[in-house]
Design a protein around this motif. Structure first.
Motif, PDB file in Angstrom:
ATOM      1  N   LYS A 162       0.841  -1.215   0.000  1.00 29.42           N
ATOM      2  CA  LYS A 162       0.000   0.000   0.000  1.00 29.42           C
ATOM      3  C   LYS A 162       0.871   1.259   0.000  1.00 29.42           C
ATOM      4  N   VAL A 163       1.940   1.223   0.760  1.00 28.90           N
ATOM      5  CA  VAL A 163       2.851   2.367   0.820  1.00 28.90           C
ATOM      6  C   VAL A 163       3.493   2.595  -0.546  1.00 28.90           C
ATOM      7  N   ALA A 164       3.922   1.511  -1.182  1.00 30.49           N
ATOM      8  CA  ALA A 164       4.518   1.625  -2.521  1.00 30.49           C
ATOM      9  C   ALA A 164       3.511   2.201  -3.508  1.00 30.49           C
ATOM     10  N   GLN A 165       2.253   1.805  -3.379  1.00 27.77           N
ATOM     11  CA  GLN A 165       1.218   2.341  -4.264  1.00 27.77           C
ATOM     12  C   GLN A 165       0.994   3.827  -3.984  1.00 27.77           C
TER      13      GLN A 165
ATOM     14  N   GLN B  67      -2.781  11.493   1.889  1.00 28.12           N
ATOM     15  CA  GLN B  67      -2.892  11.399   3.348  1.00 28.12           C
ATOM     16  C   GLN B  67      -4.153  10.661   3.797  1.00 28.12           C
ATOM     17  N   PRO B  68      -5.348  11.070   3.386  1.00 28.75           N
ATOM     18  CA  PRO B  68      -6.531  10.322   3.837  1.00 28.75           C
ATOM     19  C   PRO B  68      -6.735   9.005   3.078  1.00 28.75           C
TER      20      PRO B  68
ATOM     21  N   ALA C 162      -1.896   8.739   8.849  1.00 27.21           N
ATOM     22  CA  ALA C 162      -1.816   9.054  10.284  1.00 27.21           C
ATOM     23  C   ALA C 162      -1.475   7.805  11.098  1.00 27.21           C
ATOM     24  N   ASP C 163      -1.772   6.644  10.560  1.00 27.94           N
ATOM     25  CA  ASP C 163      -1.503   5.382  11.256  1.00 27.94           C
ATOM     26  C   ASP C 163      -0.166   4.751  10.856  1.00 27.94           C
ATOM     27  N   TRP C 164       0.578   5.397   9.983  1.00 34.47           N
ATOM     28  CA  TRP C 164       1.834   4.823   9.506  1.00 34.47           C
ATOM     29  C   TRP C 164       2.899   4.837  10.596  1.00 34.47           C
ATOM     30  N   THR C 165       3.711   3.805  10.595  1.00 31.54           N
ATOM     31  CA  THR C 165       4.855   3.702  11.505  1.00 31.54           C
ATOM     32  C   THR C 165       6.104   4.231  10.791  1.00 31.54           C
ATOM     33  N   THR C 166       7.206   4.242  11.498  1.00 36.04           N
ATOM     34  CA  THR C 166       8.484   4.642  10.901  1.00 36.04           C
ATOM     35  C   THR C 166       8.788   3.789   9.678  1.00 36.04           C
TER      36      THR C 166
END
Length: 152
Positions: free
Chosen positions: A11-14, A29-30, A35-39
């Motif tokens: 999902k992050v790569a997308q 962002q939404p 907002a729920d992403w970790t390092t």
């Protein structure tokens, strides 16, 4: 060596692809619940841009929405500053200097100084910062950076 694949990092790569495809950071962002992403999410996101040529406008968009230049997380800040150097994003140069003069870990310092040293202008900036920062570095870090910058 096994290849690990996760839905979260996919999902992050997308999200990174969508941003490079023209979607604004404000829309990402939404859409991706950042907002729920970790390092780890943020590192994967930022590292997705390492081979991209980000424009100043894209850097401004990322910084305005995600506040990378104000991050207190050294892992995220390091990956952001690598992009700052690559894109020559001047609004974050003070943060770059602040990070390099307050951070002593070679794992963060070495790649940033190497990236700076790739251009003549960057090498000049690196040497100016290093003059200030070197007394605070551990001898292992300063020895490595001395070699990168050609300092004796």
């Amino acid at each position: 060596c096994p290849v690990v694949k996760t839905d979260e990092l996919a999902k992050v790569a997308q999200a990174a692809k969508d941003f490079l495809g023209g979607q604004s950071a404000e829309r990402i962002q939404p859409s991706y619940e950042t907002a729920d992403w970790t390092t780890h999410h943020w590192n994967h996101f930022l590292r997705s841009f390492k081979t991209a040529d980000l424009s100043i406008a894209q850097m401004q968009d990322l910084d305005a929405v995600f506040k990378f230049s104000k991050s207190g997380n050294s892992e995220i800040t390091h990956d952001w500053l690598w992009l700052v150097i690559d894109a020559e994003y001047e609004p974050a140069y003070l943060r770059l200097e602040s990070f390099l003069t307050s951070q002593g870990r070679r794992k963060f310092l070495q790649p940033l100084y190497q990236k700076l040293a790739e251009t003549e202008e960057g090498l000049i900036r690196a040497k100016e910062i290093y003059t200030i920062a070197r007394p605070g570095y551990h001898s292992v870090s300063s020895s490595t950076i001395d070699g990168i910058l050609g300092v004796e």
